[in-house]
Enzyme design. Structure first.
Site, PDB file in Angstrom:
ATOM      1  N   GLY A  34     -63.362 -42.257  70.706  1.00 48.74           N
ATOM      2  CA  GLY A  34     -63.833 -43.576  70.264  1.00 48.74           C
ATOM      3  C   GLY A  34     -63.258 -44.715  71.073  1.00 48.74           C
ATOM      4  O   GLY A  34     -62.729 -44.508  72.173  1.00 48.74           O
ATOM      5  N   ASN A  35     -63.381 -45.926  70.527  1.00 55.07           N
ATOM      6  CA  ASN A  35     -63.067 -47.162  71.258  1.00 55.07           C
ATOM      7  C   ASN A  35     -63.828 -47.143  72.591  1.00 55.07           C
ATOM      8  O   ASN A  35     -63.252 -47.226  73.667  1.00 55.07           O
ATOM      9  CB  ASN A  35     -61.548 -47.327  71.480  1.00 55.07           C
ATOM     10  CG  ASN A  35     -61.211 -48.721  71.982  1.00 55.07           C
ATOM     11  OD1 ASN A  35     -60.598 -48.881  73.028  1.00 55.07           O
ATOM     12  ND2 ASN A  35     -61.649 -49.736  71.282  1.00 55.07           N
ATOM     13  N   ALA A  38     -67.560 -48.606  79.008  1.00 51.00           N
ATOM     14  CA  ALA A  38     -68.656 -48.240  79.915  1.00 51.00           C
ATOM     15  C   ALA A  38     -68.489 -46.840  80.516  1.00 51.00           C
ATOM     16  O   ALA A  38     -69.482 -46.204  80.896  1.00 51.00           O
ATOM     17  CB  ALA A  38     -68.778 -49.287  81.017  1.00 51.00           C
ATOM     18  N   HIS A  40     -67.371 -44.146  78.874  1.00 48.71           N
ATOM     19  CA  HIS A  40     -67.957 -43.238  77.881  1.00 48.71           C
ATOM     20  C   HIS A  40     -69.486 -43.332  77.902  1.00 48.71           C
ATOM     21  O   HIS A  40     -70.184 -42.316  77.832  1.00 48.71           O
ATOM     22  CB  HIS A  40     -67.479 -43.603  76.467  1.00 48.71           C
ATOM     23  CG  HIS A  40     -66.004 -43.497  76.241  1.00 48.71           C
ATOM     24  ND1 HIS A  40     -65.200 -44.586  76.009  1.00 48.71           N
ATOM     25  CD2 HIS A  40     -65.185 -42.417  76.193  1.00 48.71           C
ATOM     26  CE1 HIS A  40     -63.951 -44.184  75.809  1.00 48.71           C
ATOM     27  NE2 HIS A  40     -63.911 -42.876  75.928  1.00 48.71           N
ATOM     28  N   LYS A 152     -63.987 -37.293  85.017  1.00 50.27           N
ATOM     29  CA  LYS A 152     -62.967 -36.927  85.999  1.00 50.27           C
ATOM     30  C   LYS A 152     -61.777 -37.877  85.965  1.00 50.27           C
ATOM     31  O   LYS A 152     -60.765 -37.624  86.603  1.00 50.27           O
ATOM     32  CB  LYS A 152     -63.579 -36.882  87.406  1.00 50.27           C
ATOM     33  CG  LYS A 152     -64.454 -35.652  87.611  1.00 50.27           C
ATOM     34  CD  LYS A 152     -64.718 -35.377  89.070  1.00 50.27           C
ATOM     35  CE  LYS A 152     -65.871 -36.200  89.565  1.00 50.27           C
ATOM     36  NZ  LYS A 152     -66.254 -35.858  90.959  1.00 50.27           N
ATOM     37  N   LYS A 153     -61.902 -38.961  85.219  1.00 50.47           N
ATOM     38  CA  LYS A 153     -60.745 -39.835  84.985  1.00 50.47           C
ATOM     39  C   LYS A 153     -59.574 -39.004  84.462  1.00 50.47           C
ATOM     40  O   LYS A 153     -58.431 -39.213  84.825  1.00 50.47           O
ATOM     41  CB  LYS A 153     -61.149 -40.922  83.983  1.00 50.47           C
ATOM     42  CG  LYS A 153     -60.050 -41.506  83.141  1.00 50.47           C
ATOM     43  CD  LYS A 153     -59.420 -42.664  83.833  1.00 50.47           C
ATOM     44  CE  LYS A 153     -58.421 -43.447  83.006  1.00 50.47           C
ATOM     45  NZ  LYS A 153     -57.792 -42.824  81.891  1.00 50.47           N
ATOM     46  N   GLN A 157     -57.552 -32.543  82.531  1.00 50.75           N
ATOM     47  CA  GLN A 157     -58.282 -32.117  81.324  1.00 50.75           C
ATOM     48  C   GLN A 157     -59.568 -31.404  81.720  1.00 50.75           C
ATOM     49  O   GLN A 157     -59.915 -30.351  81.169  1.00 50.75           O
ATOM     50  CB  GLN A 157     -58.593 -33.341  80.464  1.00 50.75           C
ATOM     51  CG  GLN A 157     -59.535 -33.095  79.312  1.00 50.75           C
ATOM     52  CD  GLN A 157     -59.657 -34.312  78.417  1.00 50.75           C
ATOM     53  OE1 GLN A 157     -58.802 -34.545  77.574  1.00 50.75           O
ATOM     54  NE2 GLN A 157     -60.709 -35.098  78.588  1.00 50.75           N
ATOM     55  N   SER A 189     -60.228 -47.554  80.400  1.00 57.42           N
ATOM     56  CA  SER A 189     -59.500 -46.695  79.468  1.00 57.42           C
ATOM     57  C   SER A 189     -59.321 -47.444  78.163  1.00 57.42           C
ATOM     58  O   SER A 189     -59.134 -48.670  78.163  1.00 57.42           O
ATOM     59  CB  SER A 189     -58.120 -46.350  80.049  1.00 57.42           C
ATOM     60  OG  SER A 189     -57.276 -45.868  79.015  1.00 57.42           O
ATOM     61  N   SER A 190     -59.353 -46.704  77.073  1.00 55.29           N
ATOM     62  CA  SER A 190     -59.123 -47.329  75.769  1.00 55.29           C
ATOM     63  C   SER A 190     -57.739 -47.962  75.720  1.00 55.29           C
ATOM     64  O   SER A 190     -57.506 -48.894  74.962  1.00 55.29           O
ATOM     65  CB  SER A 190     -59.250 -46.287  74.659  1.00 55.29           C
ATOM     66  OG  SER A 190     -60.533 -45.701  74.730  1.00 55.29           O
TER      67      SER A 190
HETATM   68  P1  AMP Z   1     -61.400 -40.234  75.471  1.00 54.49           P
HETATM   69  O1  AMP Z   1     -62.135 -40.999  74.432  1.00 54.49           O
HETATM   70  O2  AMP Z   1     -60.358 -41.018  76.191  1.00 54.49           O
HETATM   71  O3  AMP Z   1     -60.923 -38.886  74.969  1.00 54.49           O
HETATM   72  O4  AMP Z   1     -62.479 -39.900  76.587  1.00 54.49           O
HETATM   73  C1  AMP Z   1     -63.668 -39.233  76.262  1.00 54.49           C
HETATM   74  C2  AMP Z   1     -64.324 -38.798  77.542  1.00 54.49           C
HETATM   75  O5  AMP Z   1     -64.600 -39.948  78.350  1.00 54.49           O
HETATM   76  C3  AMP Z   1     -63.435 -37.888  78.380  1.00 54.49           C
HETATM   77  O6  AMP Z   1     -64.229 -36.877  78.960  1.00 54.49           O
HETATM   78  C4  AMP Z   1     -62.872 -38.823  79.416  1.00 54.49           C
HETATM   79  O7  AMP Z   1     -62.513 -38.181  80.609  1.00 54.49           O
HETATM   80  C5  AMP Z   1     -64.050 -39.754  79.636  1.00 54.49           C
HETATM   81  N1  AMP Z   1     -63.630 -41.027  80.216  1.00 54.49           N
HETATM   82  C6  AMP Z   1     -62.620 -41.824  79.801  1.00 54.49           C
HETATM   83  N2  AMP Z   1     -62.492 -42.888  80.616  1.00 54.49           N
HETATM   84  C7  AMP Z   1     -63.439 -42.773  81.562  1.00 54.49           C
HETATM   85  C8  AMP Z   1     -63.826 -43.551  82.698  1.00 54.49           C
HETATM   86  N3  AMP Z   1     -63.208 -44.688  83.019  1.00 54.49           N
HETATM   87  N4  AMP Z   1     -64.869 -43.117  83.449  1.00 54.49           N
HETATM   88  C9  AMP Z   1     -65.511 -41.963  83.123  1.00 54.49           C
HETATM   89  N5  AMP Z   1     -65.203 -41.179  82.083  1.00 54.49           N
HETATM   90  C10 AMP Z   1     -64.181 -41.575  81.310  1.00 54.49           C
END
Ligand code: AMP
Length: 281
Positions: A34-35, A38, A40, A152-153, A157, A189-190
């Protein structure tokens, strides 16, 4: 967009999809905490190109946070997230409570091998990838997607989850999404929301420094250890507390031994906020 809080209702909704009934289509899944930003949303749009039923999830997974990390203060913005997912054309959102996903303490877990999970992020966040792999395996069991997207950020993971799917022979295609960045280069990033104005102005250094390392290596200067040390020193001199800057093989994140494709990864704290980033070389 249908919003499901229970395993039973998302299962029922997906079992009735044309994808499930005819076998002709694909359920594509994008798990998140969540949060949404762009980065996501780019994954959601990419998902649409890979299948005809797009399922997102929002779940802040306690298992992947260490005691003392930011689980409690992780930003939760459910209403705004729903609007963004709706606008992105997502079909189903699975947003379970902790009691729904973990009705009893999760004692059966996926333990990724130390070779993948105790290095880099895993060195500084022990147990993190066990928490990630366990929740993703559980979400896969609930959603039963044909494909899933990960950014890939979070390069490590992506590698760990790709290896998990491969070794368990799960019939799920794991698709990478490119890192989406702010105009000044900072990876979205969140956790960026935790940065003060001064820290936010400093934060793009992480990306620019990785870019310089990548450019130097592409130019043929292969003294990786020297680049890593110089990059860490620059971060330290600029007020960061670096955890690591590391040049690794893309395939398994081990140290380079041959001419296989590389990635340079970094994690560092700026004030109270820990940022990670990477660039493929
Ligand atoms: P998270 O909510 O941080 O667990 O991220 C959910 C998904 O979004 C994961 O697969 C992350 O790698 C991806 N993600 C997070 N930040 C970015 C970003 N800046 N660009 C592309 N994908 C992202």
């Amino acid at each position: 967009m249908q919003i499901h809080q229970s395993i039973a209702t998302i299962r029922e909704a997906l079992s009735g999809t044309p994808a499930a009934l005819s076998g002709a289509g694909r359920i594509v899944f994008v798990p998140t905490m969540g949060n949404l930003h762009a980065g996501h949303i780019a994954l959601m749009q990419q998902a649409r190109a890979h299948g005809n039923v797009v399922v997102a999830s929002i779940f802040v997974n306690r298992l992947q946070f260490r005691p003392g990390e930011d689980f409690e203060k992780y930003p939760r913005t459910f209403a705004a997230d729903c609007e963004k997912l709706l606008a992105a054309g997502v079909d189903h959102l699975f947003a379970p409570s902790e009691a729904e996903l973990y009705p009893e303490p999760q004692q059966y877990v996926i333990e990724p091998p130390a070779k993948h999970a105790s290095i880099l992020e895993g060195e500084f966040r022990p147990g993190h990838f066990c928490g990630v792999a366990t929740v993703v395996m559980k979400l896969f069991a609930i959603i039963q997607p044909q494909a899933a997207l990960f950014g890939k950020k979070d390069f490590q993971q992506f590698m760990v989850l790709s290896a998990m799917v491969r070794e368990f022979a799960l019939p799920i295609e794991i698709i990478p999404g490119e890192t989406v960045r702010a105009a000044d280069g900072l990876a979205l990033s969140s956790r960026n929301g935790f940065l003060s104005a001064t820290e936010r102005a400093e934060a793009p250094r992480l990306f620019h420094l990785l870019q310089r390392v990548a450019t130097t290596i592409r130019a043929g200067n292969l003294d990786y250890t020297k680049h890593e040390a110089a990059a860490k020193a620059e971060l330290q001199d600029s007020g960061w507390i670096p955890d690591y800057v590391a040049v690794r093989k893309r395939i398994d994140l081990q140290s380079p031994t041959d001419r296989s494709p590389l990635v340079v990864l970094a994690a560092a704290r700026l004030g109270n906020t820990r940022l990670i980033d990477n660039i493929e070389i």
